[in-house]
Scaffold this motif. Structure first.
Motif, PDB file in Angstrom:
ATOM      1  N   LEU A  75     -10.147   9.964  -6.734  1.00 57.27           N
ATOM      2  CA  LEU A  75     -10.020  10.004  -8.191  1.00 57.27           C
ATOM      3  C   LEU A  75      -9.060   8.926  -8.679  1.00 57.27           C
ATOM      4  O   LEU A  75      -9.320   8.241  -9.675  1.00 57.27           O
ATOM      5  CB  LEU A  75      -9.523  11.383  -8.633  1.00 57.27           C
ATOM      6  CG  LEU A  75     -10.557  12.490  -8.827  1.00 57.27           C
ATOM      7  CD1 LEU A  75      -9.875  13.770  -9.279  1.00 57.27           C
ATOM      8  CD2 LEU A  75     -11.608  12.083  -9.840  1.00 57.27           C
ATOM      9  N   THR A  76      -7.949   8.761  -7.980  1.00 54.90           N
ATOM     10  CA  THR A  76      -6.976   7.750  -8.382  1.00 54.90           C
ATOM     11  C   THR A  76      -7.561   6.349  -8.242  1.00 54.90           C
ATOM     12  O   THR A  76      -7.354   5.489  -9.111  1.00 54.90           O
ATOM     13  CB  THR A  76      -5.704   7.884  -7.540  1.00 54.90           C
ATOM     14  OG1 THR A  76      -5.146   9.185  -7.727  1.00 54.90           O
ATOM     15  CG2 THR A  76      -4.672   6.849  -7.945  1.00 54.90           C
ATOM     16  N   GLU A  77      -8.303   6.097  -7.172  1.00 53.05           N
ATOM     17  CA  GLU A  77      -8.913   4.778  -6.991  1.00 53.05           C
ATOM     18  C   GLU A  77      -9.924   4.489  -8.092  1.00 53.05           C
ATOM     19  O   GLU A  77     -10.051   3.341  -8.543  1.00 53.05           O
ATOM     20  CB  GLU A  77      -9.575   4.702  -5.616  1.00 53.05           C
ATOM     21  CG  GLU A  77      -8.582   4.622  -4.461  1.00 53.05           C
ATOM     22  CD  GLU A  77      -9.276   4.627  -3.112  1.00 53.05           C
ATOM     23  OE1 GLU A  77     -10.473   4.987  -3.070  1.00 53.05           O
ATOM     24  OE2 GLU A  77      -8.626   4.282  -2.099  1.00 53.05           O
ATOM     25  N   ARG A  78     -10.620   5.521  -8.555  1.00 52.38           N
ATOM     26  CA  ARG A  78     -11.565   5.298  -9.652  1.00 52.38           C
ATOM     27  C   ARG A  78     -10.825   4.955 -10.937  1.00 52.38           C
ATOM     28  O   ARG A  78     -11.255   4.086 -11.711  1.00 52.38           O
ATOM     29  CB  ARG A  78     -12.418   6.554  -9.874  1.00 52.38           C
ATOM     30  CG  ARG A  78     -13.634   6.283 -10.745  1.00 52.38           C
ATOM     31  CD  ARG A  78     -14.480   7.525 -10.914  1.00 52.38           C
ATOM     32  NE  ARG A  78     -13.868   8.448 -11.853  1.00 52.38           N
ATOM     33  CZ  ARG A  78     -14.451   9.569 -12.275  1.00 52.38           C
ATOM     34  NH1 ARG A  78     -15.626   9.910 -11.793  1.00 52.38           N
ATOM     35  NH2 ARG A  78     -13.857  10.352 -13.134  1.00 52.38           N
ATOM     36  N   ALA A  79      -9.688   5.624 -11.175  1.00 51.70           N
ATOM     37  CA  ALA A  79      -8.890   5.297 -12.356  1.00 51.70           C
ATOM     38  C   ALA A  79      -8.366   3.865 -12.280  1.00 51.70           C
ATOM     39  O   ALA A  79      -8.329   3.154 -13.293  1.00 51.70           O
ATOM     40  CB  ALA A  79      -7.720   6.276 -12.488  1.00 51.70           C
ATOM     41  N   VAL A  80      -7.979   3.434 -11.091  1.00 51.29           N
ATOM     42  CA  VAL A  80      -7.502   2.054 -10.910  1.00 51.29           C
ATOM     43  C   VAL A  80      -8.604   1.059 -11.245  1.00 51.29           C
ATOM     44  O   VAL A  80      -8.374   0.038 -11.910  1.00 51.29           O
ATOM     45  CB  VAL A  80      -7.001   1.854  -9.470  1.00 51.29           C
ATOM     46  CG1 VAL A  80      -6.790   0.369  -9.162  1.00 51.29           C
ATOM     47  CG2 VAL A  80      -5.710   2.633  -9.241  1.00 51.29           C
ATOM     48  N   ALA A  81      -9.822   1.343 -10.808  1.00 52.75           N
ATOM     49  CA  ALA A  81     -10.932   0.420 -11.047  1.00 52.75           C
ATOM     50  C   ALA A  81     -11.332   0.373 -12.521  1.00 52.75           C
ATOM     51  O   ALA A  81     -11.757  -0.674 -13.017  1.00 52.75           O
ATOM     52  CB  ALA A  81     -12.131   0.829 -10.192  1.00 52.75           C
ATOM     53  N   ASP A 100       3.943   2.171   0.100  1.00 46.78           N
ATOM     54  CA  ASP A 100       3.945   1.301  -1.077  1.00 46.78           C
ATOM     55  C   ASP A 100       3.303  -0.049  -0.763  1.00 46.78           C
ATOM     56  O   ASP A 100       2.519  -0.590  -1.565  1.00 46.78           O
ATOM     57  CB  ASP A 100       5.375   1.088  -1.580  1.00 46.78           C
ATOM     58  CG  ASP A 100       5.992   2.340  -2.156  1.00 46.78           C
ATOM     59  OD1 ASP A 100       5.254   3.124  -2.773  1.00 46.78           O
ATOM     60  OD2 ASP A 100       7.202   2.542  -1.990  1.00 46.78           O
ATOM     61  N   GLU A 101       3.625  -0.613   0.388  1.00 45.31           N
ATOM     62  CA  GLU A 101       3.053  -1.907   0.759  1.00 45.31           C
ATOM     63  C   GLU A 101       1.546  -1.814   0.928  1.00 45.31           C
ATOM     64  O   GLU A 101       0.807  -2.728   0.526  1.00 45.31           O
ATOM     65  CB  GLU A 101       3.710  -2.396   2.059  1.00 45.31           C
ATOM     66  CG  GLU A 101       5.190  -2.695   1.924  1.00 45.31           C
ATOM     67  CD  GLU A 101       5.818  -3.074   3.251  1.00 45.31           C
ATOM     68  OE1 GLU A 101       5.117  -2.944   4.287  1.00 45.31           O
ATOM     69  OE2 GLU A 101       6.993  -3.498   3.263  1.00 45.31           O
ATOM     70  N   LEU A 102       1.066  -0.692   1.493  1.00 41.00           N
ATOM     71  CA  LEU A 102      -0.369  -0.505   1.674  1.00 41.00           C
ATOM     72  C   LEU A 102      -1.087  -0.462   0.337  1.00 41.00           C
ATOM     73  O   LEU A 102      -2.107  -1.135   0.130  1.00 41.00           O
ATOM     74  CB  LEU A 102      -0.622   0.779   2.469  1.00 41.00           C
ATOM     75  CG  LEU A 102      -2.082   1.216   2.607  1.00 41.00           C
ATOM     76  CD1 LEU A 102      -2.873   0.192   3.415  1.00 41.00           C
ATOM     77  CD2 LEU A 102      -2.165   2.589   3.271  1.00 41.00           C
ATOM     78  N   PHE A 103      -0.539   0.308  -0.597  1.00 42.49           N
ATOM     79  CA  PHE A 103      -1.224   0.464  -1.883  1.00 42.49           C
ATOM     80  C   PHE A 103      -1.036  -0.752  -2.770  1.00 42.49           C
ATOM     81  O   PHE A 103      -1.866  -0.987  -3.659  1.00 42.49           O
ATOM     82  CB  PHE A 103      -0.734   1.733  -2.575  1.00 42.49           C
ATOM     83  CG  PHE A 103      -1.138   2.985  -1.856  1.00 42.49           C
ATOM     84  CD1 PHE A 103      -2.450   3.177  -1.457  1.00 42.49           C
ATOM     85  CD2 PHE A 103      -0.214   3.961  -1.556  1.00 42.49           C
ATOM     86  CE1 PHE A 103      -2.818   4.318  -0.776  1.00 42.49           C
ATOM     87  CE2 PHE A 103      -0.576   5.105  -0.873  1.00 42.49           C
ATOM     88  CZ  PHE A 103      -1.892   5.285  -0.481  1.00 42.49           C
ATOM     89  N   ALA A 104       0.017  -1.516  -2.558  1.00 45.25           N
ATOM     90  CA  ALA A 104       0.140  -2.770  -3.300  1.00 45.25           C
ATOM     91  C   ALA A 104      -1.013  -3.708  -2.956  1.00 45.25           C
ATOM     92  O   ALA A 104      -1.570  -4.396  -3.830  1.00 45.25           O
ATOM     93  CB  ALA A 104       1.487  -3.428  -2.989  1.00 45.25           C
ATOM     94  N   GLY A 105      -1.410  -3.719  -1.672  1.00 40.98           N
ATOM     95  CA  GLY A 105      -2.568  -4.522  -1.274  1.00 40.98           C
ATOM     96  C   GLY A 105      -3.855  -4.032  -1.910  1.00 40.98           C
ATOM     97  O   GLY A 105      -4.710  -4.830  -2.313  1.00 40.98           O
ATOM     98  N   ILE A 106      -4.009  -2.721  -2.013  1.00 42.12           N
ATOM     99  CA  ILE A 106      -5.208  -2.160  -2.653  1.00 42.12           C
ATOM    100  C   ILE A 106      -5.260  -2.551  -4.121  1.00 42.12           C
ATOM    101  O   ILE A 106      -6.316  -2.930  -4.651  1.00 42.12           O
ATOM    102  CB  ILE A 106      -5.216  -0.630  -2.493  1.00 42.12           C
ATOM    103  CG1 ILE A 106      -5.345  -0.256  -1.010  1.00 42.12           C
ATOM    104  CG2 ILE A 106      -6.342  -0.005  -3.306  1.00 42.12           C
ATOM    105  CD1 ILE A 106      -5.252   1.226  -0.746  1.00 42.12           C
ATOM    106  N   LEU A 107      -4.128  -2.508  -4.812  1.00 43.57           N
ATOM    107  CA  LEU A 107      -4.102  -2.851  -6.237  1.00 43.57           C
ATOM    108  C   LEU A 107      -4.383  -4.334  -6.449  1.00 43.57           C
ATOM    109  O   LEU A 107      -5.040  -4.714  -7.424  1.00 43.57           O
ATOM    110  CB  LEU A 107      -2.741  -2.480  -6.826  1.00 43.57           C
ATOM    111  CG  LEU A 107      -2.443  -0.984  -6.953  1.00 43.57           C
ATOM    112  CD1 LEU A 107      -1.015  -0.751  -7.413  1.00 43.57           C
ATOM    113  CD2 LEU A 107      -3.417  -0.316  -7.909  1.00 43.57           C
TER     114      LEU A 107
END
Length: 495
Positions: A75-81, A100-107
């Motif tokens: 759900l969060t990834e869909r909101a990001v997109a 944090d470093e992992l999700f910074a790459g995703i963003l």
């Protein structure tokens, strides 16, 4: 609203606290424990002269399977997109973690625009974490304290150029609108004086509907099926929903705001602080709603908690629709339906005649009937009866069943009028209101419900006194002035 801003980050970095500050209300539940937020919550954000849609998301988890944490991450990834801007929040006191470093790459890969914010940055203890945040490669971190309101001007400055760009885009892509003139409609035979029963329901004032019930009754699944998308987090676990999430939809061209609430258990079982907050959030949704849909489980309907929830909706004066979910797995449907109707009439006499609808949130069966039942309940809730008809009806009711005569003196019912709607409220004027017993009041309320087609809606009857008042009752006896003038000013009592 020019753009949407999604608040993302690890659990317990202060996303819900910042969300509440931006919307100016305590809408999102806030607690010290991580992982309180699970669904996506939207609100109208205000920051200086900026107006935007702010989205509170669940904390980003590393799970990618079909577990609860994995579904929250999707759900969060869909909101990001979908969001125009993502505000990636860190805990400045904890510093930058491997998560944090992992999700910074995703963003960096999936978000349109990313801003970096270091929350909980009040005091010198946060300086080290802020310096670490530069290493994420997302630009200069905005130093914030969502709890104390520090750093809001810096956030405004970072959002301003993005807001201007999206405002220009909205103006450029706005479609041309054709205005239909009244003369054109009159040529087509439209009647402008015809009453519109849906006139009160507009896009600016949508119909407020709250879906309530026990845990695991299927409330979030039902709302998702109405929306046509998996907007809310669902699953076999009981108690997934914690916040009362409101969603704007046009259901069959009727603007509605639907509240999905947390499951309500018996008060004795609610001991944790977080569950108390969730139940309180659901109770507030009932108070703000116009129509309350009480969702039951077909396997165990009308348990004591269901009855308490229905009684709460009636006491709050809300229109009620009872929906029985999981009807797709029921084998003896005719027998079960007859059993449900009998139990409904027996256990909820205060809601006699309220719509009882069978649905399947999983397959979508029965949603058309639920839609019609909601609109009918709303119409009845807004119904007004002319005073002349009410008093003709009152005369017929008193002739058929005269009011009681306590102490040998008959109570006289003088007249009745409707004082309010939403729910319908009536004022009855009578000679001795304190002597009118409850059974006769129920007789009148049931008659109103039957004769004026107001099934299921709460009806309020206010009894007021209007006895025979003698204007000279409390005045001393004296000779009228005209008689004294005619008789002269001699001594009282003779000529």
């Amino acid at each position: 609203m020019t753009f949407s801003l999604a608040l993302v980050g690890r659990p317990n970095v202060g996303k819900s606290t910042l969300f509440n500050r931006l919307v100016g209300k305590r809408l999102a539940l806030v607690d010290d424990r991580p992982g309180v937020t699970r669904d996506l919550r939207e609100g109208e954000g205000r920051l200086g002269d900026l107006r935007f849609t702010v989205i509170d998301t669940a904390g980003l988890e590393e799970a990618t399977d079909e577990s609860l944490e994995g579904r929250m991450r999707k759900l969060t990834e869909r909101a990001v997109a979908e969001a125009d801007v993502c505000l990636f929040m860190l805990d400045a006191r904890a510093g930058v973690t491997p998560t944090d470093e992992l999700f910074a790459g995703i963003l960096r890969k999936g978000a349109k625009n990313v801003l970096l914010a270091a929350n909980k940055a009040e005091g010198s203890a946060a300086d080290a974490g802020i310096f670490e945040a530069y290493g994420l490669g997302l630009g200069e971190p905005i130093r914030l304290s969502a709890e104390h309101g520090e750093g809001m001007s810096d956030l405004h400055a970072a959002l301003m150029p993005l807001a201007d760009a999206y405002a220009e885009r909205a103006a450029r892509e706005a479609p041309e609108t054709d205005v239909t003139l009244p003369d054109e409609l009159e040529e087509d035979g439209e009647d402008f004086d015809a009453p519109n029963p849906r006139a009160a329901i507009t896009a600016a004032r949508p119909l407020q509907v709250a879906v309530v019930g026990r845990p695991n009754a299927g409330k979030s699944t039902l709302v998702n099926k109405i929306l046509g998308e998996d907007r809310l987090l669902t699953g076999p676990e009981a108690g997934i929903t914690r916040d009362a999430i409101s969603l704007r939809i046009d259901w069959k061209d009727v603007p509605m705001r639907v509240f999905d609430t947390a499951g309500m258990r018996r008060k004795a079982k609610v001991v944790e602080k977080l569950e108390k907050l969730s139940v309180g959030d659901g109770l507030r949704a009932v108070k703000f709603a116009e129509v309350v849909v009480i969702l039951l489980d077909a396997e165990i309907p009308f348990e004591s908690q269901d009855l308490r929830i229905a009684d709460l909706a009636e006491r709050e004066g809300r229109a009620v629709v009872v929906a029985v979910n999981k009807w797709d797995v029921e084998e003896d449907r005719q027998g079960k339906l007859a059993e449900l109707k009998e139990a409904f009439e027996r256990l909820l006499p205060q809601l006699r005649g309220a719509p009882l609808v069978t649905v399947s949130a999983k397959t979508g069966r029965g949603l058309d009937r639920l839609h019609d039942a909601i609109l009918k309940a709303h119409d009845v809730w807004n119904r007004r009866v002319p005073t002349s008809r009410l008093n003709q009806w009152l005369s017929a009711m008193t002739e058929a069943h005269p009011p009681p005569a306590p102490g040998g003196r008959r109570i006289r019912l003088r007249y009745m009028t409707q004082a309010k709607t939403r729910p319908p409220g009536f004022v009855l004027m009578c000679s001795r209101p304190e002597a009118l017993n409850d059974s006769y009041r129920r007789y009148l309320v049931n008659g109103l419900r039957t004769d004026f087609d107001m099934p299921g809606t709460p009806i309020r009857l206010f009894v007021r006194g209007q006895g025979d008042q003698n204007p000279y009752k409390n005045r001393t006896k004296s000779t009228p002035s005209r008689l004294r003038k005619h008789l002269g000013k001699g001594p009282a009592g003779g000529y």
